[in-house]
Design a protein around this motif. Structure first.
Motif, PDB file in Angstrom:
ATOM      1  N   LEU A  43       0.801  -1.229   0.000  1.00  0.00           N
ATOM      2  CA  LEU A  43       0.000   0.000   0.000  1.00  0.00           C
ATOM      3  C   LEU A  43       0.830   1.273   0.000  1.00  0.00           C
ATOM      4  CD1 LEU A  43      -2.987  -0.545   2.467  1.00  0.00           C
ATOM      5  CD2 LEU A  43      -3.074  -0.326  -0.015  1.00  0.00           C
ATOM      6  N   GLY A  44       2.059   1.194   0.492  1.00  0.00           N
ATOM      7  CA  GLY A  44       2.849   2.414   0.668  1.00  0.00           C
ATOM      8  C   GLY A  44       2.397   3.191   1.886  1.00  0.00           C
ATOM      9  N   MET A  45       1.760   2.507   2.827  1.00  0.00           N
ATOM     10  CA  MET A  45       1.281   3.124   4.063  1.00  0.00           C
ATOM     11  C   MET A  45       2.015   2.480   5.235  1.00  0.00           C
ATOM     12  SD  MET A  45      -2.668   3.659   5.275  1.00  0.00           S
ATOM     13  CE  MET A  45      -2.996   2.111   6.083  1.00  0.00           C
ATOM     14  N   GLY A  46       2.719   3.293   6.035  1.00  0.00           N
ATOM     15  CA  GLY A  46       3.600   2.780   7.059  1.00  0.00           C
ATOM     16  C   GLY A  46       2.890   2.044   8.183  1.00  0.00           C
ATOM     17  N   HIS A  47       3.289   0.800   8.411  1.00  0.00           N
ATOM     18  CA  HIS A  47       2.710   0.008   9.491  1.00  0.00           C
ATOM     19  C   HIS A  47       3.051   0.607  10.853  1.00  0.00           C
ATOM     20  CE1 HIS A  47       1.337  -3.506  11.702  1.00  0.00           C
ATOM     21  NE2 HIS A  47       2.506  -3.601  12.294  1.00  0.00           N
ATOM     22  N   GLY A  48       4.292   1.076  11.034  1.00  0.00           N
ATOM     23  CA  GLY A  48       4.693   1.660  12.312  1.00  0.00           C
ATOM     24  C   GLY A  48       3.932   2.933  12.615  1.00  0.00           C
ATOM     25  N   TRP A  49       3.781   3.790  11.615  1.00  0.00           N
ATOM     26  CA  TRP A  49       3.040   5.045  11.792  1.00  0.00           C
ATOM     27  C   TRP A  49       1.591   4.761  12.140  1.00  0.00           C
ATOM     28  CZ3 TRP A  49      -1.031   6.493   8.440  1.00  0.00           C
ATOM     29  CH2 TRP A  49      -1.580   7.749   8.713  1.00  0.00           C
ATOM     30  N   TRP A  50       0.968   3.835  11.390  1.00  0.00           N
ATOM     31  CA  TRP A  50      -0.437   3.536  11.644  1.00  0.00           C
ATOM     32  C   TRP A  50      -0.614   2.928  13.032  1.00  0.00           C
ATOM     33  CZ3 TRP A  50      -2.842  -0.932  12.980  1.00  0.00           C
ATOM     34  CH2 TRP A  50      -4.240  -0.871  13.021  1.00  0.00           C
ATOM     35  N   SER A  51       0.256   1.983  13.402  1.00  0.00           N
ATOM     36  CA  SER A  51       0.117   1.306  14.695  1.00  0.00           C
ATOM     37  C   SER A  51       0.221   2.296  15.845  1.00  0.00           C
ATOM     38  CB  SER A  51       1.183   0.211  14.847  1.00  0.00           C
ATOM     39  OG  SER A  51       0.974  -0.824  13.910  1.00  0.00           O
ATOM     40  N   VAL A  73       2.138  10.298   2.943  1.00  0.00           N
ATOM     41  CA  VAL A  73       3.021  11.371   3.413  1.00  0.00           C
ATOM     42  C   VAL A  73       3.251  11.235   4.916  1.00  0.00           C
ATOM     43  CG1 VAL A  73       3.234  13.869   3.736  1.00  0.00           C
ATOM     44  CG2 VAL A  73       2.365  12.961   1.570  1.00  0.00           C
ATOM     45  N   GLY A  74       2.181  10.995   5.675  1.00  0.00           N
ATOM     46  CA  GLY A  74       2.316  10.816   7.117  1.00  0.00           C
ATOM     47  C   GLY A  74       3.215   9.648   7.468  1.00  0.00           C
ATOM     48  N   SER A  75       3.158   8.591   6.665  1.00  0.00           N
ATOM     49  CA  SER A  75       3.996   7.412   6.912  1.00  0.00           C
ATOM     50  C   SER A  75       5.472   7.742   6.767  1.00  0.00           C
ATOM     51  CB  SER A  75       3.620   6.295   5.928  1.00  0.00           C
ATOM     52  OG  SER A  75       2.278   5.905   6.101  1.00  0.00           O
ATOM     53  N   VAL A  76       5.795   8.548   5.767  1.00  0.00           N
ATOM     54  CA  VAL A  76       7.196   8.933   5.538  1.00  0.00           C
ATOM     55  C   VAL A  76       7.678   9.881   6.625  1.00  0.00           C
ATOM     56  CG1 VAL A  76       8.781  10.120   3.973  1.00  0.00           C
ATOM     57  CG2 VAL A  76       7.053   8.554   3.051  1.00  0.00           C
ATOM     58  N   ARG A  98      13.904   2.937  10.144  1.00  0.00           N
ATOM     59  CA  ARG A  98      13.980   3.722   8.906  1.00  0.00           C
ATOM     60  C   ARG A  98      14.438   2.844   7.744  1.00  0.00           C
ATOM     61  NH1 ARG A  98      16.416   7.589  12.305  1.00  0.00           N
ATOM     62  NH2 ARG A  98      18.463   7.174  11.367  1.00  0.00           N
ATOM     63  N   LEU A  99      15.372   1.939   8.027  1.00  0.00           N
ATOM     64  CA  LEU A  99      15.888   1.064   6.972  1.00  0.00           C
ATOM     65  C   LEU A  99      14.822   0.074   6.503  1.00  0.00           C
ATOM     66  CD1 LEU A  99      18.383   0.201   5.329  1.00  0.00           C
ATOM     67  CD2 LEU A  99      18.909  -1.426   7.162  1.00  0.00           C
ATOM     68  N   VAL A 100      14.163  -0.596   7.459  1.00  0.00           N
ATOM     69  CA  VAL A 100      13.170  -1.615   7.102  1.00  0.00           C
ATOM     70  C   VAL A 100      11.905  -0.976   6.525  1.00  0.00           C
ATOM     71  CG1 VAL A 100      11.671  -3.447   7.987  1.00  0.00           C
ATOM     72  CG2 VAL A 100      14.036  -3.275   8.787  1.00  0.00           C
ATOM     73  N   GLU A 101      11.288  -0.083   7.297  1.00  0.00           N
ATOM     74  CA  GLU A 101      10.031   0.509   6.845  1.00  0.00           C
ATOM     75  C   GLU A 101      10.241   1.420   5.645  1.00  0.00           C
ATOM     76  OE1 GLU A 101       6.748   1.417   8.973  1.00  0.00           O
ATOM     77  OE2 GLU A 101       7.379   0.652  10.916  1.00  0.00           O
ATOM     78  N   GLY A 102      11.305   2.239   5.712  1.00  0.00           N
ATOM     79  CA  GLY A 102      11.590   3.134   4.588  1.00  0.00           C
ATOM     80  C   GLY A 102      11.926   2.366   3.326  1.00  0.00           C
ATOM     81  N   GLY A 103      12.675   1.265   3.472  1.00  0.00           N
ATOM     82  CA  GLY A 103      13.011   0.458   2.303  1.00  0.00           C
ATOM     83  C   GLY A 103      11.791  -0.147   1.651  1.00  0.00           C
ATOM     84  N   LEU A 104      10.854  -0.634   2.460  1.00  0.00           N
ATOM     85  CA  LEU A 104       9.623  -1.208   1.911  1.00  0.00           C
ATOM     86  C   LEU A 104       8.736  -0.134   1.281  1.00  0.00           C
ATOM     87  CD1 LEU A 104       8.776  -3.810   4.704  1.00  0.00           C
ATOM     88  CD2 LEU A 104       9.513  -4.300   2.361  1.00  0.00           C
ATOM     89  N   LEU A 105       8.692   1.054   1.889  1.00  0.00           N
ATOM     90  CA  LEU A 105       7.922   2.154   1.291  1.00  0.00           C
ATOM     91  C   LEU A 105       8.504   2.552  -0.059  1.00  0.00           C
ATOM     92  CD1 LEU A 105       7.287   4.462   4.405  1.00  0.00           C
ATOM     93  CD2 LEU A 105       5.590   3.076   3.200  1.00  0.00           C
TER      94      LEU A 105
END
Length: 349
Positions: free
Chosen positions: A118-126, A188-191, A202-209
């Protein structure tokens, strides 16, 4: 049980006004639900749901490739948006640890469904969603009713200036048009969320985004000319935002909002601030099970497919302890939510 209707201004409701005030009110219900087996994982259900959603998404992209560069192809952004919302609901369930047995397994499912697909951050949403669940509709604690573009209390509306004041004045009419931007806003909020995270996150989530953005754009611009690709992306993201907003809007807007210093037990905190939406299997599918908002808030870890079955137990318990259980039809839920928004913006008109 008949639905309970609330005034658009959503006044604060004290526990005393809503029945017996006791921290133990939830315990008998929790014990009964646990003994019913409804809290057990349903991995087969989720394996089918994820597999079918992936297959359907791939099929629509195959249809884009087959249809070619005609402008009618842009209409395939509609099913892509609906399927993207299904992916978001599955990511939501993973965030609540409804799918896998381990926290690690659910986290990786959330990362793959959210960040990669989705391009939507799991960490941000959680982070955001867990704070919402801990204090639903609490202005000082729930980010979903905090300061933002829209106003959820008259105090927030009174602090608006300039364009935001005009938006608050007409927010009921502008609500759904504004949701067309929500699909982009979520990304945008996820980034932005990653700026304050650890190097590993940043490496894991940013890489997947990043992998999502590269893969998604490559797919769209490889299959379609630039104009049609841009239009397809715009249609999908606009309708994705409207779809998600249309699901989340009826859940809490216009319901009770705890006042400063008020301390409610778990049962009242979750039930009085939430609204269910009546419906059948189609409503369940379109809303990702979140039409059972009361049950979801009481038992966030319960598998989605068990929410309908736990509902009668919750209704019966609420009636026994004197806690108002609010359930309406879909149209009525929007009427109440938008009515609340209109009432908040009224002093500005």
């Amino acid at each position: 049980m008949p639905a309970t209707l609330h005034a658009p201004s959503a006044p604060s409701v004290s526990p005393a006004a809503s029945g017996r005030s006791s921290g133990s009110d939830f315990a008998p219900l929790a014990r009964r639900v646990r003994e019913s087996g409804l809290l057990e994982r349903r991995r087969g259900y989720y394996a089918r749901a994820i597999g079918l959603n992936l297959a359907a998404t791939a099929a629509v992209w195959a249809a884009v490739a087959w249809a070619g560069d005609g402008w009618w192809t842009v209409l395939l952004g509609v099913p892509l948006a609906v399927l993207a919302a299904r992916t978001a609901f599955l990511g939501h369930d993973a965030g609540h640890r409804q799918i896998a047995r381990s926290a690690r397994g659910n986290r990786w499912l959330g990362l793959l469904l959210g960040n990669l697909l989705l391009g939507m951050g799991h960490g941000w949403w959680s982070d955001k969603h867990n704070r919402h669940h801990a204090s639903p509709n609490h202005v000082d604690k729930d980010p979903d009713v905090g300061e933002g573009v829209l106003a959820w209390t008259r105090e927030q509306a009174g602090r608006k200036r300039g364009v935001l004041r005009w938006v608050a004045r007409h927010q009921a009419a502008l609500f759904f048009p504004l949701l067309t931007l929500e699909g982009v806003n979520l990304k945008v909020g996820s980034v932005l969320f990653l700026r304050g995270r650890s190097r590993r996150d940043r490496l894991v989530e940013g890489g997947l985004l990043l992998a999502h953005v590269v893969g998604y754009l490559a797919l769209a611009f490889t299959l379609l000319p630039v104009g049609q690709a841009v239009a397809l992306i715009a249609v999908q993201h606009a309708l994705f935002g409207v779809h998600l907003g249309a699901v989340f809007a009826p859940n809490h807007k216009g319901m009770a909002m705890p006042g400063p210093g008020e301390r409610w037990g778990h049962l009242r905190r979750q039930v009085l601030t939430s609204r269910n939406v009546r419906g059948g299997v189609v409503t369940d599918w379109l809303m990702g099970g979140l039409n059972y908002q009361i049950e979801h808030h009481l038992f966030p870890g319960i598998p989605r497919c068990s929410l309908r079955r736990v509902r009668p137990l919750v209704m019966e318990h609420c009636a026994a302890v004197g806690v108002r259980y609010t359930e309406t039809g879909l149209v009525a839920s929007y009427r109440q939510a938008l009515g609340h928004m209109r009432e908040i913006g009224k002093p500005l008109r």
